[in-house]
Each structure stands twice: as structure tokens, then as C-alpha cells.
Design an enzyme around this catalytic site. Structure first.
Site, PDB file in Angstrom:
ATOM      1  N   ASP A  14     121.965  27.885 -38.301  1.00 27.77           N
ATOM      2  CA  ASP A  14     122.182  26.510 -37.383  1.00 27.77           C
ATOM      3  C   ASP A  14     123.895  26.529 -37.390  1.00 27.77           C
ATOM      4  O   ASP A  14     124.345  25.563 -37.868  1.00 27.77           O
ATOM      5  CB  ASP A  14     121.606  25.279 -37.901  1.00 27.77           C
ATOM      6  N   LEU A  15     124.327  27.578 -36.834  1.00 29.53           N
ATOM      7  CA  LEU A  15     125.950  27.511 -36.687  1.00 29.53           C
ATOM      8  C   LEU A  15     126.099  26.566 -35.180  1.00 29.53           C
ATOM      9  O   LEU A  15     126.233  26.829 -34.248  1.00 29.53           O
ATOM     10  CB  LEU A  15     126.395  28.916 -36.149  1.00 29.53           C
TER      11      LEU A  15
END
Length: 239
Positions: free
Chosen positions: A167-168
Site C-alpha cells: 500500500d505505497l
């Protein structure tokens, strides 16, 4: 000095004894946290900042999403301790720090078995000093393109080390007052034997979607196409 583990009934705890002591299980208790964090509420999706023995720390509780999350918000299907999300993230942080990557230092993790097959868990990390997440920074002021290039180079460095961040987004990137970037929140992340080009690109694309969404939500939000091209330039140089 090092990482130690202990059991207390249905609870298992791992901790770094250079940061916290053998009494660290109290740090996971809601009442203690709320009393020692300036009255912060321990709730879904909220990091709780506190200090213990002069060390600045961050508490994170794991939550399920979707329909299952509404039914059993804090529990997960349990198989083996090593496979739990909290143990995996704790050990992934250890591995990345051993590789010299800028991530928070893991302080402690607690996993509580909820018979017959579920568990609940929480993670405590050392707080990155003098830092704000990228969302906060860009709401306040722009970054120069040299900083965007530096961020692109850093993301490429993680990818060279086969790190996949699940989940960048802008809120999972920290910037310190001295201009250094850190990545945080590696829940569901993994260090691959070999990171595919598709996975690497999906990380970069996810960050772009995050920035575009934030730009539509916040006024002002200091992000431009020129900034993104600088990040891409840095990423290409770091590959």
C-alpha cells in the site's frame, strides 16, 4: 541485548530489549495507552503516539476490512504464529533494517489467540524523529524536484532489494526535517526472492493514484506533473 519472546496465556510477545523491557505487554493495553498518549483514542486506522522510558513509539492495531471486518473487526484466521500479519511485518522490518533500508525500527509485537482459529494483534515501532507524512507535507508546502527525484531513487532502492509494499501511498511515506524519506506500514508487504517488474510498477502506479486522489481532496495540495516526472527520473536512475 536483542529480540526476545515470551508467552502469557493466549498471548505471544516479541520485543527488542534495547527499546522496551520485559514488561512491554502493558504497552498494548488500551487503558495504559490512552493514559500515556495524551488521551489519544485507540481505534481503527489510528496510529497512537506515546513515549516509554524516554523512547518515542507508535502503536498500531490490526483490523480486518470489508464485510468480515465489520463482523470481527480485530480478529484474523490463525494458522501458525510465523504466518500472522503482525509477526510477518515485525520480521520484515527487521530484515529491511538489516539491508540498510530506511524503515521504522520494530519495538514489539503482540499476538493473542482467539480460540478456536482466530487471533488479534498489534505492533509497536520506534517513531521516526522529526517527521511528517507526505500528505501533511504537501498540504503545507511544495517540495522541489530534487526531493521528488530523491524519493524516486529511494523507491527504486527498495525494489532492488525485492521489497514489495502492498500500500505505497503518500501517507505511508515520511519526510524528516533533514530531508530524508522513510517508508512505513508494511502490513501485507513481502520481500520476494525476485520482485517482478509488474509488481514494482504497481507500487509506483499506486503512489500516483494516491497523489491524484489527494489533490482532488485537499486545497491547497502541492503536487504537479513536473514533480511526478522528477520522481520517475529518480526511479529510472535508481533501477
Amino acid at each position: 541485548m536483542g529480540y526476545r519472546q515470551f508467552s502469557n496465556g493466549l498471548a505471544r510477545v516479541i520485543y527488542d530489549d534495547a527499546l522496551v523491557g520485559a514488561d512491554c505487554e502493558k504497552l498494548f493495553q488500551r487503558d495504559w495507552l490512552e493514559a500515556n498518549s495524551g488521551g489519544a483514542t485507540v481505534e481503527r486506522g489510528t496510529a497512537v503516539m506515546f513515549e516509554h522510558n524516554g523512547v518515542a513509539l507508535v502503536f498500531k492495531q490490526y483490523h480486518r476490512g470489508g464485510l468480515a471486518g465489520r463482523l470481527v473487526e480485530k480478529t484474523y484466521l490463525y494458522s501458525r504464529l510465523e504466518n500472522t500479519r503482525v509477526w510477518r511485518e515485525f520480521n520484515m522490518l527487521r530484515q529491511m533494517r538489516a539491508l540498510g533500508l530506511p524503515v521504522p525500527r520494530p519495538a514489539a509485537a503482540r499476538c493473542v489467540s482467539v480460540p478456536p482459529l482466530a487471533y488479534r494483534a498489534a505492533l509497536i515501532t520506534e517513531r521516526v524523529p522529526d517527521s511528517k507524512n507526505l500528505t501533511e507535507v504537501l498540504c503545507a508546502h511544495p517540495l522541489d524536484n530534487a526531493s521528488w527525484e530523491k524519493l524516486g531513487q529511494l523507491i527504486a532502492r527498495f525494489h532492488r532489494n525485492n521489497v514489495y509494499h502492498a500500500d505505497l501511498n503518500a501517507s505511508n511515506i515520511l519526510l524528516t526535517g533533514s530531508g530524508d524519506f522513510y517508508l512505513i506500514d508494511f502490513d501485507k508487504g513481502v520481500i520476494r526472492n525476485t520482485l517482478s517488474a509488474k509488481e514494482a510498477r504497481s507500487n509506483v502506479s499506486r503512489l500516483r493514484r494516491s497523489l491524484d486522489k489527494l489533490q482532488g481532496r485537499h486545497t491547497p495540495f502541492h503536487f504537479s506533473e513536473d514533480n511526478w516526472q522528477a520522481l520517475e527520473k529518480g526511479y529510472a536512475a535508481g533501477e
